[in-house]
Motif scaffolding. Structure first.
Motif, short mmCIF file in Angstrom:
data_model
loop_
_atom_site.label_atom_id
_atom_site.label_comp_id
_atom_site.label_asym_id
_atom_site.label_seq_id
_atom_site.Cartn_x
_atom_site.Cartn_y
_atom_site.Cartn_z
N LEU A 176 75.80 42.19 61.06
CA LEU A 176 76.29 42.86 59.86
C LEU A 176 75.32 43.89 59.29
O LEU A 176 75.69 45.05 59.07
N GLU A 177 74.11 43.44 59.07
CA GLU A 177 73.13 44.29 58.40
C GLU A 177 72.81 45.53 59.24
O GLU A 177 72.75 46.65 58.73
N PHE A 178 72.66 45.28 60.52
CA PHE A 178 72.31 46.38 61.41
C PHE A 178 73.46 47.38 61.53
O PHE A 178 73.26 48.59 61.56
N GLN A 179 74.66 46.82 61.59
CA GLN A 179 75.85 47.63 61.61
C GLN A 179 75.83 48.65 60.47
O GLN A 179 76.16 49.81 60.63
N ARG A 180 75.46 48.16 59.31
CA ARG A 180 75.42 49.04 58.14
C ARG A 180 74.46 50.20 58.37
O ARG A 180 74.72 51.31 57.92
N VAL A 181 73.37 49.94 59.05
CA VAL A 181 72.40 51.00 59.27
C VAL A 181 72.98 52.13 60.10
O VAL A 181 72.99 53.28 59.68
N TYR A 182 73.49 51.82 61.27
CA TYR A 182 73.99 52.94 62.08
C TYR A 182 75.25 53.55 61.51
O TYR A 182 75.53 54.73 61.68
N ASN A 183 75.96 52.74 60.74
CA ASN A 183 77.15 53.29 60.10
C ASN A 183 76.77 54.23 58.95
O ASN A 183 77.23 55.37 58.89
N ASP A 184 75.93 53.76 58.06
CA ASP A 184 75.56 54.57 56.90
C ASP A 184 74.76 55.80 57.30
O ASP A 184 75.00 56.89 56.81
N ARG A 185 73.81 55.61 58.21
CA ARG A 185 72.94 56.73 58.54
C ARG A 185 73.62 57.76 59.40
O ARG A 185 73.38 58.96 59.27
N TYR A 186 74.45 57.30 60.36
CA TYR A 186 74.99 58.24 61.33
C TYR A 186 76.50 58.17 61.50
O TYR A 186 77.05 58.79 62.39
#
Lengths: 146, 146
Positions: free
Chosen positions: B26-36
């Motif tokens: 979940l958390e990591f998903q947010r990173v690539y989703n939000d950033r890119y």
DNA sequence: ATGTAATAGTTGTCTTTGTAACCAATAGGC
DNA sequence: GCCTATTGGTTACAAAGACAACTATTACAT
């Protein structure tokens, strides 16, 4: 930030978990799909009701970490097939209690047995202690809220 | 067939794996989703190209156990964002070679570092030996073809 | 008691996926 | 060479998912 070209997808736990989860549920998925035309969410709801007995959609959501819309739709389809019945709570009319019908219980019993055998096959070859450790690690990871 | 009412969802490995996989990504998903603005399949393709360099869609499919349509669409979006370039193979014109652009490589490097840190956080508190065992069990489960 | 917030569950809309059908190119048998 | 099968990849359409907005009911504060 350190730059580490050696870090591989294959080391990345979420990735490994996903691959393992997907591969290990494929076969079982076919069983509940082929035998009863059920989807994963429906199976999950059925299983929860089978194990824990009468409970509400919210209860299931809390236990299974499932979003309420998924549950709502799964319940709808299970009700159509007469696998469960819905009863309004008369003291709080927002709440609906869900319970398996005899048919639903038969389906549950069947799938539970398949699941148990399937699970046995999955852990075959692993020491009991390792399986226990695996379960506890998985539970810890699952509890972690993103 | 033995009938075993004590078998719980919470003991069912595919279920546990799914819960752990979902929670832990979940958390990591947010990173690539939000950033890119990337989806999971896009991240996977990017990661594979980042690690293994130039390869074809089929290569990625074989390694990542991803269906070719998922890859096709992921590649399309990554190409639109100029994270990768596609080159027809001149000796076999069905084949397309994929390669990250410099931009794609920057994105990859960033996400790889995040992934590494995130992974470290996930296994924090576990003994190295346990993590190694976990990985090997997961790999074994993932290899199992349904 | 009355207005606001919270809770249970459903519905609508848009995005993402799954499956099968589909091109285009190559390989293989004869 | 020529016909069929296979392979790499894309597209079309239906099914499933995410997420926000919604209804209905109850709780809570003043």
């Amino acid at each position: 930030m350190r730059d580490d070209p050696d870090f591989d997808v294959e080391d990345f736990l979420p990735y490994l978990l996903n691959q393992a989860a997907e591969a290990s549920s494929l076969e079982f998925q076919r069983v509940y799909n082929d035998r009863y035309g059920m989807l994963r969410n429906e199976w999950r709801v059925l299983f929860h009701l089978g194990i824990y007995g009468r409970m509400t959609a919210s209860d299931i959501g809390a236990r299974a970490q499932m979003h309420k819309t998924k549950i709502s739709r799964a319940v709808q389809r299970l009700a159509e097939r007469r696998y469960l019945i819905r009863q309004r709570d008369e003291t709080d009319r927002r709440v609906e209690h869900l319970e398996l019908t005899p048919t639903g219980q038969k389906v549950y019993a069947d799938l539970r047995n398949v699941a148990r055998d399937y699970n046995d096959a999955l852990v075959e070859g692993l020491a009991d202690a390792d399986v226990a450790r695996l379960r506890s690690v998985l539970r810890a990871l699952a509890k972690r809220r993103g």
